[in-house]
Design an enzyme around this catalytic site. Structure first.
Site, PDB file in Angstrom:
ATOM      1  N   HIS A  35      20.310  16.663 -11.612  1.00  0.00           N
ATOM      2  CA  HIS A  35      19.532  16.438 -12.847  1.00  0.00           C
ATOM      3  C   HIS A  35      18.111  16.047 -12.485  1.00  0.00           C
ATOM      4  O   HIS A  35      17.794  15.828 -11.316  1.00  0.00           O
ATOM      5  CB  HIS A  35      20.204  15.383 -13.725  1.00  0.00           C
ATOM      6  CG  HIS A  35      20.241  14.013 -13.117  1.00  0.00           C
ATOM      7  ND1 HIS A  35      21.122  13.657 -12.128  1.00  0.00           N
ATOM      8  CD2 HIS A  35      19.488  12.913 -13.357  1.00  0.00           C
ATOM      9  CE1 HIS A  35      20.928  12.392 -11.795  1.00  0.00           C
ATOM     10  NE2 HIS A  35      19.943  11.913 -12.514  1.00  0.00           N
ATOM     11  N   GLY A  75       0.790  -1.228   0.000  1.00  0.00           N
ATOM     12  CA  GLY A  75       0.000   0.000   0.000  1.00  0.00           C
ATOM     13  C   GLY A  75       0.822   1.279   0.000  1.00  0.00           C
ATOM     14  O   GLY A  75       0.272   2.360  -0.172  1.00  0.00           O
ATOM     15  N   HIS A 135      25.396   6.103  -4.799  1.00  0.00           N
ATOM     16  CA  HIS A 135      24.343   5.557  -5.678  1.00  0.00           C
ATOM     17  C   HIS A 135      24.534   4.065  -5.914  1.00  0.00           C
ATOM     18  O   HIS A 135      25.127   3.673  -6.919  1.00  0.00           O
ATOM     19  CB  HIS A 135      24.322   6.200  -7.069  1.00  0.00           C
ATOM     20  CG  HIS A 135      24.123   7.681  -7.067  1.00  0.00           C
ATOM     21  ND1 HIS A 135      24.065   8.402  -8.213  1.00  0.00           N
ATOM     22  CD2 HIS A 135      23.968   8.572  -6.078  1.00  0.00           C
ATOM     23  CE1 HIS A 135      23.900   9.677  -7.919  1.00  0.00           C
ATOM     24  NE2 HIS A 135      23.836   9.804  -6.625  1.00  0.00           N
ATOM     25  N   SER A 156      11.674  11.237 -19.954  1.00  0.00           N
ATOM     26  CA  SER A 156      12.739  12.196 -19.652  1.00  0.00           C
ATOM     27  C   SER A 156      13.966  12.018 -20.548  1.00  0.00           C
ATOM     28  O   SER A 156      14.849  12.866 -20.564  1.00  0.00           O
ATOM     29  CB  SER A 156      13.154  12.059 -18.195  1.00  0.00           C
ATOM     30  OG  SER A 156      13.673  10.765 -17.965  1.00  0.00           O
ATOM     31  N   GLU A 207      29.171   8.109  -8.772  1.00  0.00           N
ATOM     32  CA  GLU A 207      28.037   7.172  -8.818  1.00  0.00           C
ATOM     33  C   GLU A 207      28.456   5.753  -9.219  1.00  0.00           C
ATOM     34  O   GLU A 207      29.390   5.565  -9.996  1.00  0.00           O
ATOM     35  CB  GLU A 207      26.953   7.703  -9.753  1.00  0.00           C
ATOM     36  CG  GLU A 207      27.280   7.580 -11.227  1.00  0.00           C
ATOM     37  CD  GLU A 207      26.192   6.823 -11.971  1.00  0.00           C
ATOM     38  OE1 GLU A 207      25.585   5.904 -11.378  1.00  0.00           O
ATOM     39  OE2 GLU A 207      25.953   7.137 -13.142  1.00  0.00           O
ATOM     40  N   HIS A 209      24.339  12.145 -19.459  1.00  0.00           N
ATOM     41  CA  HIS A 209      23.506  11.126 -18.811  1.00  0.00           C
ATOM     42  C   HIS A 209      22.248  10.974 -19.659  1.00  0.00           C
ATOM     43  O   HIS A 209      22.111  11.641 -20.693  1.00  0.00           O
ATOM     44  CB  HIS A 209      23.213  11.607 -17.374  1.00  0.00           C
ATOM     45  CG  HIS A 209      22.441  10.655 -16.538  1.00  0.00           C
ATOM     46  ND1 HIS A 209      22.705   9.315 -16.468  1.00  0.00           N
ATOM     47  CD2 HIS A 209      21.409  10.863 -15.663  1.00  0.00           C
ATOM     48  CE1 HIS A 209      21.857   8.751 -15.613  1.00  0.00           C
ATOM     49  NE2 HIS A 209      21.065   9.653 -15.120  1.00  0.00           N
ATOM     50  N   GLY A 261      22.287   4.983 -19.178  1.00  0.00           N
ATOM     51  CA  GLY A 261      22.800   6.328 -18.962  1.00  0.00           C
ATOM     52  C   GLY A 261      23.874   6.376 -17.893  1.00  0.00           C
ATOM     53  O   GLY A 261      24.429   7.434 -17.614  1.00  0.00           O
ATOM     54  N   HIS A 262      24.142   5.229 -17.283  1.00  0.00           N
ATOM     55  CA  HIS A 262      25.131   5.165 -16.202  1.00  0.00           C
ATOM     56  C   HIS A 262      26.415   4.529 -16.715  1.00  0.00           C
ATOM     57  O   HIS A 262      26.378   3.480 -17.359  1.00  0.00           O
ATOM     58  CB  HIS A 262      24.584   4.339 -15.035  1.00  0.00           C
ATOM     59  CG  HIS A 262      23.329   4.899 -14.453  1.00  0.00           C
ATOM     60  ND1 HIS A 262      23.338   5.917 -13.533  1.00  0.00           N
ATOM     61  CD2 HIS A 262      22.028   4.584 -14.657  1.00  0.00           C
ATOM     62  CE1 HIS A 262      22.093   6.214 -13.202  1.00  0.00           C
ATOM     63  NE2 HIS A 262      21.276   5.425 -13.866  1.00  0.00           N
ATOM     64  N   ASP A 278      24.837  11.700 -11.698  1.00  0.00           N
ATOM     65  CA  ASP A 278      24.805  10.499 -12.540  1.00  0.00           C
ATOM     66  C   ASP A 278      25.513  10.831 -13.860  1.00  0.00           C
ATOM     67  O   ASP A 278      25.319  11.908 -14.404  1.00  0.00           O
ATOM     68  CB  ASP A 278      23.366  10.083 -12.848  1.00  0.00           C
ATOM     69  CG  ASP A 278      22.704   9.371 -11.685  1.00  0.00           C
ATOM     70  OD1 ASP A 278      23.393   9.083 -10.692  1.00  0.00           O
ATOM     71  OD2 ASP A 278      21.486   9.105 -11.771  1.00  0.00           O
TER      72      ASP A 278
END
EC number: 3.1.-.-
Lengths: 555, 555
Positions: B73, B48, B390, B233, B195, B141, B367-368, B163
């Site tokens: 970002h 929940g 991260h 995005s 990261e 990124h 993107g990493h 990132d």
């Protein structure tokens, strides 16, 4: 021959448009033969459900025709439903020696072993039921002693592959009998049912030997204990672990009930060769230097109560992971298990262990044939008709494309659902009727007593909890005798929400009193009205929808 | 300088030993600067719960020192917690133009936009708070306009990468400013926070251009409509889709609220170039021949209410998937989403569409940065101290190994947890104190009002449901006035379990009467006793443990 009596029907009660719960049926006018009876595990949406098994209503209705269950191999998605089937239908079970060993473990648990007729077969066996003659061929898969089945019917030959890959350098002589398959193809196959699990993966499946090589390399490099986790039933992989332990002079301990049980069956029945004195008890581990010990354990899927998870949290009595130990996850994650597995890897790293895991490292190969394997089966069998089995729709769809690429005519492939029937008459196959098929939920002891309504309630309870309102009302003037009692669970911390609770109680009293002063004080109306009014109030205040249960006590 | 006042503290309130919920803090004696404030999504065990945000108690206690939130970002795991933070702390928010656009959308939803000070920065900006000077560098990124941050403190320079990956052929000029990074490294970096998301993946990250090439090829081959789903995005990917549509003379329709919103922000702020007249409304799709239409939509993660899922079930008003259409999933599955995505692919295949999906097809790149990217960052920055950020523990662990391989001394890498502090004094970093950090659960409107007890109750309710027992008892002789009332939800189908219910009611009466005849009839004892007796009875009969709630009404 000819005539309605000779129609042969082929259908699934499980395994189509899904992974797991495999169950296929071949039916002639007088006889029904079942192939496999598996289970599958519920996803998170099926709250509280332990297991899913096929709905076997059709078989119960046609009890008198059911002659046999033939089992292709001993994986849970092929044998896990057997106890539930046998409680409804007392039929003989045919399987190979190793598969029978696993079925016996299961029947013993369900106290069914004594009353079941178990018949051992091998790839040379021949059976006959009415007009159907049945024989077998060996296939290779990630468990020993697997069979494909040939049904020789008056309409033509029907082949069911079971699960398979073509491993040309198999461990423990678990070879695919390609020559026999070629002969079956030469005899002529009217209809092929072939498994589709890896129909999306290009190329051919790598050999199980690759895992053996990687495991041996890891054993040689390891300085402390080696802990290896894999599927207990993958005895060929276990064999390679035994060999790596032997070559690096380590003793081997087994942790986890299913690992101990399955290895016992495999040794006893001759499917696993372990040197005398190699296996030690868990309590002997600490008596040896770490570099003399290997541990083979369950839990490669991250199961929280299995041995590997307990080792990773320091909760396995008497066995500890030390900073120099090497832990090998020799199993791919089954989709959905990634998070549990990640947690274990994190914990093992935090303990300082060296952890070998992940794809592309050769620590796991699939037991299911990739596209080239599937094309080889199709090529060997040269079927006129084809039903891709075992898999989600997209796998069946890809398998049809593969079949087309090796010469099966597109319209001769049937992508059917569980319960949809392909009838063969005058050697022509057509999709015809549909019978009842679906999921039966096992929850605790209950089989089939939990369904959509119960699950919907569980879902609501799980997301927003509940609110019980007890109203004590006078039988004579229908008025509230005392303040309402309210109890919540799983909704909010009541101690942090006193104002909410106070306002809610006021609203309850007001709702009840208003209804009564306008002469709408029947119990049913009061309950409905409370559900609605309180439901809206709580949603506005909290954006949650707890289950509201008004109870009226009349005195 | 020197002296206690000059200590610089570095810690995380989110993002360590987890994926998501990123929030890092740099604290001097007088000033606190926050970097990012993300959310993360709950796993299935958090029944929940809608969202998880960082516990910001420490910041609330030190409210007066908090000067700014700087955002690297615009991804959810870096901005998703901002509205909740701003409700507690009214501080200025610094971010680049595109990131601010996304933050504004979020603040508008929470009706916070008017009262928040938003300050636009770019990679050339310079800020100063007390003794700390701050400047920036561009990183690449999977979203435009990303920053790394340099804190120039009296103790030395601290760099936070945000990132990043190194994409040498980026789309839309989103290049990494390698020269500036080299200069920062030459200036001297005392502490690097970098990261770790892909620290387990060998090699270098492929360029986003690869996706563009694959997408264009798919557009060229497509005969019907093209439907492409990706993260809204990822504007650089969207740019490549626009170009593919342009080259194949297709109009482009956007489906899904976040796709429309984010593309609007990107066009308006100059991050996305779309030819005049290319974008059409969804209701114009059917006015064009299929081969003249491309659709860009949300739902690549299988979200059941997003556009792609609705298209796949025929529930998107006015837009239909036709047999010749091509559907492209240009996004990797976030772990846990595989099942939802599979379901969609199955449905699309069943509609006859051509579906392009899966890894290794070049339809998605991360993107990493992979290991070589991470080593390049470490090499450019040449930090004395290193905090991998991260990621789960194993990623931080692997990142430490990478740092060591390019010259960071092993003991100078700190693998810390959220709330654990690294203090820098006399330019020497040490792990010292620990402050409160953890998860705050958002459930509906409530923030932090659901915790372990409520979740435990939800779990029990979700698995086995509940049983309410209402006993009406006399105030005078303490006896049952009427038969007990029982209500169950989520437990069993009552209609199928009449016998169970009858036996249960008998057991309730017997338990109550027995207690009273032995003078143990206090309400508390009766309740406890009923819970125990009934709990055992129901477990024996059903192997389930519903929540049992006895309620006693005294009259």
């Amino acid at each position: 021959m000819g005539g309605k009596e000779n129609v042969i029907s082929v259908f699934a009660l499980g395994g189509l448009h899904e992974i797991g719960k495999n169950m296929y049926v071949i039916e002639s006018s007088d006889d029904i033969i079942i192939i496999d009876c598996g289970n599958k595990f519920p996803d998170e949406s099926l709250l509280g459900i332990d297991l899913i098994i096929p709905d076997i209503s059709y078989l119960e209705e046609n009890k008198k025709k059911v002659r046999a269950l033939i089992v292709t191999h001993g994986h849970e998605d092929h044998i896990g439903g057997i106890p539930y089937l046998l409680k409804k239908l007392n039929i003989p079970v045919y399987a190979t020696r190793f598969t029978l060993g696993l079925i016996e473990l299961k029947l013993e648990e369900h106290k069914l072993l004594r009353d079941t007729e178990l018949i051992e077969i091998d790839s040379n066996s021949k059976l006959a039921f009415g007009e159907m003659d049945i024989d077998f061929f060996r296939v290779n898969h990630s468990i020993p002693d697997c069979l494909g089945i040939v049904f020789r019917t008056p309409q033509g030959n029907i082949v069911h592959t079971g699960d398979f890959k073509f491993d040309l350098t198999p461990v423990n002589q678990q070879f695919s009998d390609i020559h026999k398959m070629a002969q079956i193809g030469t005899d002529g196959v009217l209809l092929l049912l072939s498994e589709s699990t890896n129909a999306e993966r290009p190329g051919g499946t790598p050999s199980e030997q690759m895992v053996g090589e990687q495991v041996l390399e890891a054993f040689i490099k390891a300085t402390g204990k080696v802990v290896l986790s894999t599927f207990a039933s993958n005895i060929n992989r276990v064999q390679q672990v035994v060999e790596a332990a032997q070559k690096t002079r380590r003793k081997l301990a087994l942790l986890g009930r299913s690992m101990v049980n399955v290895v016992d069956v495999a040794i006893e029945r001759g499917y696993l060769q372990v040197p005398e004195g190699m296996i030690i008890e868990p309590n002997e581990i600490n008596e040896l230097p770490p570099e003399k010990v290997a541990i083979l354990c369950t839990g490669s899927q991250g199961e929280p109560l299995a041995a590997l998870s307990r080792l990773s949290t320091g909760n396995f009595r008497g066995v500890e992971i030390l900073p120099d130990d090497t832990v090998i996850l020799a199993a791919g994650p089954i989709p959905g298990n990634e998070k549990g597995i990640s947690k274990i890897i994190d914990n093992l790293f935090a303990m300082g262990a060296k952890v070998l895991y992940g794809s592309g490292k050769g620590l796991h190969v699939s037991g299911h044939g990739y596209q080239e394997d599937l094309k080889l089966m199709l090529t060997l069998m040269k079927p006129k008709y084809f039903i891709p089995i075992h898999g989600e729709y997209r796998m069946l769809h890809q398998h049809r494309i593969l079949a087309e690429s090796v010469g099966v005519e597109k319209e001769n492939t049937f992508i059917i659902k569980n319960g949809e029937i392909v009838d063969i008459e005058n050697s022509i196959a057509r999709q015809t009727r549909e019978i009842q098929a679906g999921n039966t939920y096992v929850d605790g002891i209950g089989v089939g007593d939990v369904g959509e309504i119960v699950l919907r309630d569980r879902k609501q309870l799980s997301e927003d909890g509940m609110l019980v309102i007890v109203l004590t009302m006078s039988r004579t003037d229908k008025k509230l005798v005392s303040r309402p009692d309210t109890i919540t669970r799983g909704f909010v911390y009541v101690r942090d929400s006193e104002e909410l609770m106070r306002d809610m109680n006021r609203l309850i009293e007001k709702t009840v009193n208003d209804l009564q002063s306008s002469n709408k004080g029947q119990w049913g109306v009061i309950k409905q009205s409370l559900k609605k009014t309180l439901g809206e109030y709580l949603f506005n205040k909290t954006r949650r929808r707890p289950m509201i249960l008004p109870i009226i006590i009349e005195i």
